[in-house]
Design an enzyme around this catalytic site. Sequence first.
Site, PDB file in Angstrom:
ATOM      1  N   SER A 153      73.339  32.204  65.338  1.00  0.00           N
ATOM      2  CA  SER A 153      73.791  30.823  65.133  1.00  0.00           C
ATOM      3  C   SER A 153      72.678  30.000  64.471  1.00  0.00           C
ATOM      4  O   SER A 153      72.158  30.424  63.431  1.00  0.00           O
ATOM      5  CB  SER A 153      74.229  30.240  66.477  1.00  0.00           C
ATOM      6  OG  SER A 153      74.919  29.036  66.315  1.00  0.00           O
ATOM      7  N   ARG A 155      79.082  18.683  75.292  1.00  0.00           N
ATOM      8  CA  ARG A 155      79.134  20.090  75.643  1.00  0.00           C
ATOM      9  C   ARG A 155      80.566  20.615  75.668  1.00  0.00           C
ATOM     10  O   ARG A 155      80.825  21.754  75.276  1.00  0.00           O
ATOM     11  CB  ARG A 155      78.478  20.293  77.013  1.00  0.00           C
ATOM     12  CG  ARG A 155      78.359  21.732  77.442  1.00  0.00           C
ATOM     13  CD  ARG A 155      77.567  22.571  76.443  1.00  0.00           C
ATOM     14  NE  ARG A 155      77.121  23.823  77.023  1.00  0.00           N
ATOM     15  CZ  ARG A 155      76.322  24.673  76.410  1.00  0.00           C
ATOM     16  NH1 ARG A 155      75.874  24.408  75.194  1.00  0.00           N
ATOM     17  NH2 ARG A 155      75.951  25.792  76.976  1.00  0.00           N
ATOM     18  N   ASP A 197      84.962  34.717  65.592  1.00  0.00           N
ATOM     19  CA  ASP A 197      84.080  33.548  65.530  1.00  0.00           C
ATOM     20  C   ASP A 197      84.652  32.557  64.515  1.00  0.00           C
ATOM     21  O   ASP A 197      84.680  32.843  63.321  1.00  0.00           O
ATOM     22  CB  ASP A 197      82.681  34.010  65.111  1.00  0.00           C
ATOM     23  CG  ASP A 197      81.654  32.888  65.112  1.00  0.00           C
ATOM     24  OD1 ASP A 197      82.038  31.711  65.256  1.00  0.00           O
ATOM     25  OD2 ASP A 197      80.456  33.197  64.968  1.00  0.00           O
ATOM     26  N   HIS A 249      82.408  32.810  68.828  1.00  0.00           N
ATOM     27  CA  HIS A 249      81.002  32.587  68.472  1.00  0.00           C
ATOM     28  C   HIS A 249      80.063  33.036  69.596  1.00  0.00           C
ATOM     29  O   HIS A 249      78.973  33.549  69.340  1.00  0.00           O
ATOM     30  CB  HIS A 249      80.799  31.105  68.172  1.00  0.00           C
ATOM     31  CG  HIS A 249      79.455  30.765  67.622  1.00  0.00           C
ATOM     32  ND1 HIS A 249      78.985  31.283  66.435  1.00  0.00           N
ATOM     33  CD2 HIS A 249      78.462  29.961  68.088  1.00  0.00           C
ATOM     34  CE1 HIS A 249      77.769  30.807  66.202  1.00  0.00           C
ATOM     35  NE2 HIS A 249      77.426  30.014  67.188  1.00  0.00           N
ATOM     36  N   ASP A 250      80.485  32.834  70.825  1.00  0.00           N
ATOM     37  CA  ASP A 250      79.679  33.212  71.986  1.00  0.00           C
ATOM     38  C   ASP A 250      79.298  34.688  72.001  1.00  0.00           C
ATOM     39  O   ASP A 250      78.362  35.075  72.709  1.00  0.00           O
ATOM     40  CB  ASP A 250      80.443  32.900  73.283  1.00  0.00           C
ATOM     41  CG  ASP A 250      79.892  31.656  73.974  1.00  0.00           C
ATOM     42  OD1 ASP A 250      78.968  31.026  73.426  1.00  0.00           O
ATOM     43  OD2 ASP A 250      80.381  31.332  75.068  1.00  0.00           O
TER      44      ASP A 250
END
Lengths: 380, 380
Positions: free
Chosen positions: A153, A223, A318, A351-352
Amino acid sequence: MNREHSVGLVHPRRQNFEESLTLECGRILPRFELVYETYGTLNEDRSNAVLVCHALSGHHHAAGFHEGEEKPGWWDVCIGPGKPIDTRHFFVVALNNLGGCHGSTGPSSPNPETGLCYGPDFPVVTVRDWIKTQALLADTLGITCWAAVIGGSLGGMQVLQWAIDFPNRLKHAIVIASAPKLSAQNIAFNEVARQAIISDPDFHDGRFYEYETYPRRGLILARMVGHITYLSDDAMRIKFGRDLRSGKFHFGFDAEFQVESYLRHQGETFSRYFDANTYLLMTRALDYFDPARETDDRLDLALANVQCSFFVVAFTTDWRFSPERSQEIVDALMASGKDVSSVIVDAPQGHDSFLLAVPRYMDLLQTYFGRIYEELIHAP
Amino acid sequence: MNREHSVGLVHPRRQNFEESLTLECGRILPRFELVYETYGTLNEDRSNAVLVCHALSGHHHAAGFHEGEEKPGWWDVCIGPGKPIDTRHFFVVALNNLGGCHGSTGPSSPNPETGLCYGPDFPVVTVRDWIKTQALLADTLGITCWAAVIGGSLGGMQVLQWAIDFPNRLKHAIVIASAPKLSAQNIAFNEVARQAIISDPDFHDGRFYEYETYPRRGLILARMVGHITYLSDDAMRIKFGRDLRSGKFHFGFDAEFQVESYLRHQGETFSRYFDANTYLLMTRALDYFDPARETDDRLDLALANVQCSFFVVAFTTDWRFSPERSQEIVDALMASGKDVSSVIVDAPQGHDSFLLAVPRYMDLLQTYFGRIYEELIHAP
């Protein structure tokens, strides 16, 4: 807790830099400090060092355990004896970036001019500034050339910048779940997060430290919206679907669906440990990153002086930095005649994924670092 | 302003319902009012009426102009003489849904029990409740069967519910850019918007009217995050890219990229006219909508009694309600042996496409409504 393949207990170290630092924004930091950790042993010719660059909310504690803590470093699945970045072979360095909130000089550090926290007076730092400070840290450790620089990232952007700014100081660049620059949509999500923080009355124009409070509500929202972009639609469907917390509708605005309470919990936890000003800085560093900006949007030209080999990894689901964005990096490297391998890993977590022990992903990194190690021990 | 194919000046009407209404949540509204507009002329056998259902932030002013206003109704591109929903042939009804903030009874209306605004005491309404009240409105207009019920996004969900709840009261159901239920990701975005509003200190637990304020910051954030999901990544790239407002970086947190100032402006404008409690209600109605919930997740069974013909429209770049979500509706209708046509329109604008004059989309609606009109005039 499985400590079998762990680097074990680790202790953060601090490095003071007393010389002044001129930043990309033109402002000067009179002095600064970086906090970092190392795992494994630096070999005699100092050729086995690997730099791990962190993403938006990461820090220097990438592997092993801190005294009295149950939770290992954020990339413990990847760093340790027998793990992809094998600490029996490599000397791994992980730091908290300048502007961070985990020990390196940042907005919550005291401003030597006032004795109060910097707050909004801390300069806006860029990916290029980070690379500059990371190179200074490498100097103090006696590392003239990294065996590899790796990151996911925002960390992947730092890897790219390393290859551009210090082409002779790294052998391998490993860019994971990243992009050559943010899209308008990426910037838009960052802007929502920033506005959530800035518009929180407890932000006090960034001077909340002096009011003994912090923009809790803004950080929670920031968040929450970030977290949605880290997970894939599929991952959310698998994890939560439309499951209700109590099995029925209550016709109100308390958390009814599992996904609501999950997001609230994620936001709440994050708000307790992350500095709001650092969040603003990190998202701005993301927005600004655009190495091809000075080469008329030609990334291949921006990468013209690159010397290292590249390994570019993307994940199918992602949608924050899709495989197409990684492909832009690969295409530019190819067009520039560089050595690049790339892979798209099939993983449902979005994405994680770059933080998770996705088996094929771990295997690929293990293989790639095996190759780096082979090169090392057969070097003349 | 082009008023050539416009329905011209229009005047909202109000309908009072003095009988009490029992809602899906079990609560009872003692009385309520709906505001609506009509365009065109109801024919003698009252068979040419078309109901337009609005989406999250829509209202009764769908076409034509209000006295002294430059901006036409929200679907003026689609409704008027010679337009897809041709007012020379059809009698079009558009209302503001119960719980809205444009004139129908909602949270900002006075609660007859207290004399103050309902605020958080206004009951949570569902799509099913809306259909019930829309049917009551149809009764007062003497419309026993709609030639068509049409709507996009949340409006499309109302169309589905009409076909389920009153199978004999509509001939055609036109569902645009919609879904049979929200995904976990859809709910997650709604939850961020709700938390932005609820956590704004100016929300005052929904009683902000009594404090002569409103949760401006929360509404801005809610609209910003919503807006990102209405546009496609592509649309944002085409519209804004990474363009800077002033051509260079300022290294701060003011709006630097065009997309930032656009979003702020959208949020700011929205916050001035939209009621925060209505926003909560509308997003909850979206969350709850799930007609297959009572048929063990079998949408085909939920649609078993449907009598009307369906036309389902989706847009290629819509990632809020992707073409796959429309396909679920089409598949269920097919499985249930219903008459359904469907199309995926290639348009770069994302979810917002349903509000825009996308030529192929307009052509398709024109053709479909032409067919409805043919049926009408050839009916026995």
